[in-house]
Design an enzyme around this catalytic site. Structure first.
Site, PDB file in Angstrom:
ATOM      1  N   THR A 100      13.684  81.055  12.187  1.00 55.60           N
ATOM      2  CA  THR A 100      13.304  81.666  10.908  1.00 55.60           C
ATOM      3  C   THR A 100      13.381  80.664   9.758  1.00 55.60           C
ATOM      4  O   THR A 100      12.550  80.698   8.843  1.00 55.60           O
ATOM      5  CB  THR A 100      14.203  82.883  10.612  1.00 55.60           C
ATOM      6  OG1 THR A 100      13.997  83.872  11.626  1.00 55.60           O
ATOM      7  CG2 THR A 100      13.897  83.482   9.250  1.00 55.60           C
ATOM      8  N   THR A 140       8.422  85.157  12.568  1.00 49.53           N
ATOM      9  CA  THR A 140       8.877  83.902  13.183  1.00 49.53           C
ATOM     10  C   THR A 140       8.690  83.976  14.690  1.00 49.53           C
ATOM     11  O   THR A 140       8.352  82.980  15.337  1.00 49.53           O
ATOM     12  CB  THR A 140      10.367  83.663  12.868  1.00 49.53           C
ATOM     13  OG1 THR A 140      10.535  83.507  11.463  1.00 49.53           O
ATOM     14  CG2 THR A 140      10.896  82.430  13.582  1.00 49.53           C
ATOM     15  N   ASN A 141       8.889  85.176  15.235  1.00 54.36           N
ATOM     16  CA  ASN A 141       8.953  85.335  16.680  1.00 54.36           C
ATOM     17  C   ASN A 141       7.619  85.198  17.395  1.00 54.36           C
ATOM     18  O   ASN A 141       7.591  85.082  18.628  1.00 54.36           O
ATOM     19  CB  ASN A 141       9.591  86.678  17.025  1.00 54.36           C
ATOM     20  CG  ASN A 141      10.958  86.832  16.401  1.00 54.36           C
ATOM     21  OD1 ASN A 141      11.560  85.853  15.953  1.00 54.36           O
ATOM     22  ND2 ASN A 141      11.453  88.053  16.356  1.00 54.36           N
ATOM     23  N   THR A 186      15.437  48.397  52.889  1.00 47.34           N
ATOM     24  CA  THR A 186      15.994  49.740  52.931  1.00 47.34           C
ATOM     25  C   THR A 186      17.495  49.619  52.715  1.00 47.34           C
ATOM     26  O   THR A 186      18.142  48.749  53.315  1.00 47.34           O
ATOM     27  CB  THR A 186      15.715  50.434  54.273  1.00 47.34           C
ATOM     28  OG1 THR A 186      16.273  49.659  55.339  1.00 47.34           O
ATOM     29  CG2 THR A 186      14.216  50.593  54.491  1.00 47.34           C
ATOM     30  N   SER A 317      21.408  37.018  25.632  1.00 42.85           N
ATOM     31  CA  SER A 317      22.849  36.965  25.448  1.00 42.85           C
ATOM     32  C   SER A 317      23.201  36.162  24.208  1.00 42.85           C
ATOM     33  O   SER A 317      22.499  35.210  23.837  1.00 42.85           O
ATOM     34  CB  SER A 317      23.515  36.325  26.671  1.00 42.85           C
ATOM     35  OG  SER A 317      24.891  36.115  26.451  1.00 42.85           O
ATOM     36  N   SER A 318      24.307  36.556  23.590  1.00 43.57           N
ATOM     37  CA  SER A 318      24.821  35.799  22.455  1.00 43.57           C
ATOM     38  C   SER A 318      25.770  34.704  22.901  1.00 43.57           C
ATOM     39  O   SER A 318      26.201  33.882  22.091  1.00 43.57           O
ATOM     40  CB  SER A 318      25.549  36.752  21.497  1.00 43.57           C
ATOM     41  OG  SER A 318      26.651  37.354  22.175  1.00 43.57           O
ATOM     42  N   LYS A 323      19.569  32.951  29.002  1.00 47.38           N
ATOM     43  CA  LYS A 323      19.548  34.195  29.770  1.00 47.38           C
ATOM     44  C   LYS A 323      18.501  35.152  29.187  1.00 47.38           C
ATOM     45  O   LYS A 323      18.466  35.395  27.986  1.00 47.38           O
ATOM     46  CB  LYS A 323      20.926  34.856  29.742  1.00 47.38           C
ATOM     47  CG  LYS A 323      21.094  36.030  30.696  1.00 47.38           C
ATOM     48  CD  LYS A 323      22.564  36.451  30.738  1.00 47.38           C
ATOM     49  CE  LYS A 323      22.826  37.491  31.808  1.00 47.38           C
ATOM     50  NZ  LYS A 323      22.298  38.798  31.435  1.00 47.38           N
TER      51      LYS A 323
END
Length: 468
Positions: A100, A140-141, A186, A317-318, A323
């Site tokens: 609503t 609303t419904n 697998t 990476s830091s 990387k």
């Protein structure tokens, strides 16, 4: 000093900024529901504009709205449908009252925008009223669930288009790398030979099924309860209005919507939305699986499988120079996980409906529409930023094939189990490759070995029967 206007509702009077397009009902909803910090999905706002436009058009056609009200109201509805009024929809995505608050926010914005277009001031509801005019013959419904389905279908079409593009890319990769023989695994262990083409072909088939399922889901979403008003009986709405309003919504949206045969069922039950979102879950599962496989196949690159090379998108990476991480597949997997979590929210909300209404439509809408958007974006970035420029490390695939016991199975039909077992033992003892052993033993010449381990042989269904 800022100017204000005063508006009244059942609970009393409040001051609203004079130039605001929202009204007192929106103000109370914003105060009542400071929850997620997110407004409703833009697609739902745009769909609501289309629904209100159809309602206004029907009411005008049946002489329930005078021309001086309908003309500016229709223009305001069109603006909302086109996304021009999004900034004025302030209610939280999560709200009590079955939606609503959103319906009233929409009604107030459309009324006040129509007033502006008519040369009036916001709040002059004696000319164009949020309830008496904008919400005429509605609830609303019936408007909220209808707008949700319109929004879902539109987002569904976007997802389908992205899945088609993703499918085409996977099919191209299937053809491009059909000649590359690789290890099939697998339980993450070397198993038998396959080709990189077949790997991407399997992904393509999965996405093809997703595309078809998504396409078919539209059938479930096309059935709407517009005209049913409060509980599906159509109370307060004229019969001619009920018969015409969906026709006008179809003309506005071009979606081929159908009024539910049983409006009471369509108002109280949300199982079709669970079904539609269930289809999205299969798509999430496939995107998750494919993305995770891409992470494995690109792992290393020096101490992993290193069979494919994903486009480098950012430093990984830091602290570790050089990387590069598989950030796109990782992001897609997180998106898929979010979609799966949203399904849990949606299922619980749909199950929580009581008697003639489900009060939790805002949560259902939030979860379903976010899932469509997330999967569309995930499919797009997986395609454009990971798969389009993906490369295969053919040299490493060949090296792994010749140094793995997986190649032995391809030779069993020609050499028999006992000889192949001897080859496996000798590989462990000497470190020689399968190729070196079988050729040095005189069991196969190089040409025959190459034929038995070729892409053509690997792609053949089953094995050729021995001639007697």
């Amino acid at each position: 000093m800022k100017a204000y206007r005063k508006e009244k509702d059942l609970l009393g009077a409040r001051e609203i900024p004079a130039d605001a397009l929202y009204g007192i009902h929106t103000l109370r909803a914003v105060e009542n529901f400071p929850l997620s910090g997110r407004t409703v999905h833009p697609a739902l706002i745009h769909a609501y504009g289309a629904v209100k436009w159809a309602c206004a058009k029907t009411n005008a056609e049946l002489d329930y709205l005078p021309e001086e009200v309908y003309r500016p109201l229709a223009q305001a509805c069109e603006e909302m449908a086109d996304g021009k009024l999004d900034a004025h929809i302030l209610v939280d995505a999560l709200q009590g009252g079955a939606g609503t608050s959103l319906n009233m926010n929409v009604n107030e914005v459309l009324a006040n925008r129509a007033l502006q277009l008519a040369g009036k001031q916001p709040g002059q509801y004696e000319f164009i009223h949020p309830l008496e005019h904008v919400n005429l013959h509605q609830s609303t419904n019936d408007t909220f669930p209808t707008a949700l389905r319109v929004a879902a279908i539109r987002l569904l079409k976007q997802l389908e288009n992205e899945l088609v593009r993703l499918l085409e890319t996977l099919q191209n990769l299937e053809k491009k790398f059909a000649h590359v023989v690789k290890i099939g695994r697998t339980e993450l262990q070397d198993a038998v030979l396959t080709t990189m083409g077949r790997t991407f072909g399997a992904y393509a088939d999965a996405i093809s099924r997703d595309r078809w399922r998504v396409y078919k889901a539209e059938e479930r979403l096309r059935v709407v309860n517009l005209g049913g008003t409060a509980i599906g009986t159509g109370i307060t709405a004229p019969r001619r209005y009920i018969f015409k309003v969906v026709q006008h919504l179809n003309a506005i949206t071009g979606l081929g919507l159908a009024r539910a045969e049983n409006l009471i069922d369509a108002t109280q039950n949300s199982d079709a939305l669970v079904e539609a979102d269930g289809i999205l879950q299969t798509c999430a599962v496939n995107l998750h699986k494919i993305s995770n496989d891409l992470r494995w196949l690109s792992s290393g690159p020096h101490a992993g499988l290193n069979e494919i090379i994903l486009p480098a998108r950012q430093a990984g990476s830091s602290v570790m120079p050089g990387k590069i991480n598989p950030v796109i597949p990782e992001a897609v997997m997180q998106t898929a996980m979010t979609v799966m979590g949203n399904h849990t929210r949606l299922v619980q909300a749909c199950a929580a409906g009581n008697l003639e209404l489900n009060a939790f439509m805002p949560l259902i809408a939030d979860a379903l529409l976010e899932n469509f958007s997330l999967l569309t974006k995930a499919s797009h970035i997986l395609n454009r930023m990971a798969l389009k420029d993906l490369q295969v490390n053919e040299a490493n695939c060949k090296k792994q094939v010749e140094n793995s016991t997986a190649i032995l199975t391809a030779l069993v039909g020609r050499l028999g189990y006992e000889k192949i077992q001897q080859v496996a033992q000798k590989m462990q003892q000497t470190g020689q490759s399968v190729r070196e052993i079988v050729i040095s033993e005189g069991w196969l010449d190089e040409s025959t070995f190459n034929e038995l381990t070729s892409a053509e042989a690997v792609n053949r269904l089953g094995t050729e029967e021995r001639t007697k």
